[in-house]
Design an enzyme around this catalytic site. Sequence first.
Site, PDB file in Angstrom:
ATOM      1  N   ARG A   1      28.143   7.841 -36.860  1.00 38.94           N
ATOM      2  CA  ARG A   1      26.715   7.825 -36.503  1.00 38.94           C
ATOM      3  C   ARG A   1      25.897   7.633 -37.778  1.00 38.94           C
ATOM      4  NH1 ARG A   1      26.130  10.424 -31.074  1.00 38.94           N
ATOM      5  NH2 ARG A   1      28.230  10.064 -30.270  1.00 38.94           N
TER       6      ARG A   1
ATOM      7  N   ARG B   1      24.300  20.512 -39.290  1.00 34.57           N
ATOM      8  CA  ARG B   1      25.130  20.177 -38.118  1.00 34.57           C
ATOM      9  C   ARG B   1      25.314  18.689 -37.885  1.00 34.57           C
ATOM     10  NH1 ARG B   1      22.231  21.516 -32.720  1.00 34.57           N
ATOM     11  NH2 ARG B   1      20.451  20.130 -32.835  1.00 34.57           N
TER      12      ARG B   1
ATOM     13  N   GLU C   1      24.175  22.633 -29.198  1.00 38.17           N
ATOM     14  CA  GLU C   1      24.923  21.696 -28.351  1.00 38.17           C
ATOM     15  C   GLU C   1      26.236  21.350 -29.031  1.00 38.17           C
ATOM     16  OE1 GLU C   1      23.036  17.780 -27.927  1.00 38.17           O
ATOM     17  OE2 GLU C   1      25.096  17.016 -27.937  1.00 38.17           O
TER      18      GLU C   1
ATOM     19  N   SER D   1      28.325  16.802 -24.780  1.00 30.41           N
ATOM     20  CA  SER D   1      27.526  16.183 -23.711  1.00 30.41           C
ATOM     21  C   SER D   1      28.474  15.499 -22.755  1.00 30.41           C
ATOM     22  CB  SER D   1      26.640  15.050 -24.210  1.00 30.41           C
ATOM     23  OG  SER D   1      25.830  15.440 -25.216  1.00 30.41           O
TER      24      SER D   1
ATOM     25  N   ARG E   1      31.664  20.868 -34.607  1.00 26.72           N
ATOM     26  CA  ARG E   1      30.627  21.806 -34.132  1.00 26.72           C
ATOM     27  C   ARG E   1      31.264  22.944 -33.348  1.00 26.72           C
ATOM     28  NH1 ARG E   1      25.272  18.556 -32.138  1.00 26.72           N
ATOM     29  NH2 ARG E   1      24.886  17.456 -34.083  1.00 26.72           N
TER      30      ARG E   1
END
Length: 434
Positions: free
Chosen positions: A212, A220, A357, A360, A408
């Site tokens: 990314r 994070r 989070e 997802s 994470r």
Amino acid sequence: MTPTRNTKTIRVEDGTATVNGWVQDIRNLGGISFLTLRDRYGTVQVTMPKKKIEPGLFDKLTTISRESAISVTGEVKESNQTALGLELIPTAAEIVSEAGVPLPMGVIDKVNVEMDTRLNHRFIDLRKPDVKAVFELKSLMFELISEACRKNGFTQISTPKINSSGAEGGATLFTVDYFGKEAYLAQSPQLYKQILMSSGLDRVFEISPAFRAENSHTTRHVTEFISFDGEMSWIESQDDVMSMVEIIIDYVLKGMKERGAEQLEILGKEIDVPALPYPRLTYEECLGIVRGKGLNLKDGEDLGTEGEKLVGDYMGEKGFDMYFIYEYPEEEKPFYIMEKDGTPYSYSFDLDYKGQEISSGGQREHRIDKLISRIEKKGLNPEDLEFYLEAFRYGMPSHGGWGIGTERLLVKMLDLPNIREAILFPRDVTRLSP
Ligand code: AMO
């Protein structure tokens, strides 16, 4: 022949043994000297009474620089002065590779070293038992993820990481020059795991790097992380996906607690395993919670880091570390997510762990016409995704899946302060080496 042992396997009954490791410390007390030899598992004391050790060997072992790699052969003697209950009286030693002086950073010194310094010299940072323990636990986590998936009928897959299109929005795409054509590093295996749902491999998982171009300097976000993705066919609703995610996470947490006990002890951490099923909150309910805590988000607005944290506080007070947030606004979610017809929402979910989070997922739009409309609605060109859309034209089952950021997950499990603590050689906006 002298057996080679490590600090886990060495026994007094061995008589003599060879141990390989690093010189952690040397203490010269005149008539006697002690060398602490450290290997992967711990330390062993090499005891050198000056009168009993051949002078050349004594000099060699008492003058060698700290952190040198050595191999020591000696008699294994019982000792009530050491943690192992034994010590090594050397009869021979080989200096495999001498460490330069000074060291770029200490291994056992109790000084706080900046994270940048640690990452610049990661090999030496990893000589610290607590730093190493995190990566032993990460390895165990991958083992447990694979086990849990296989037990539930998932096939492990590998999909390409150099691609002609992205899946998670243009803003975080890394561009690569691919023989004169523009290509992109995979942000996720999304399109490929979905294509495979049309192949009959009806449950697949992948553990692989995701890239990314995330211009975020946070604790994070990194630009390369290891994503654990799953995709499953013939689902009735996204509930089936959430149930699978919680079965797998539960298996992983229990396994970490049991099989990772030794490493957890080194870290001084305990893992709490949340009870099943994990609570499920709608996005709407979360809006109410964060507004109640003073954060005035508009309808349809992303909860964001702050909102997630407030929901985390609220759930934490009720004793829940792990919970799903589902039915996000369809506008906030990528094109492949199924809309909840007649509402502004979608069949999507996040799994949050202690206010953050970690995953997802959702039910996918498997009906080609609706999928094309969603692609267009997001301002994308369906022609660029033809290789993906083709799989929807010849019998695509209903399906859904998830992506979990493994670092994470580990960070929250071990309460680590920064995602970089869970990545051997992190990549972020400013770091491309080592
Ligand atoms: P998403 O983009 O939410 O979903 O990513 C899934 C999970 O990956 C982790 N993650 C990151 N971890 C570290 N650094 C980053 N920059 C970063 N970005 C994401 C998070 C996140 O929850 N294809 C979908 C998943 C699916 O629907 O199957 C996807 O990639 O933990």
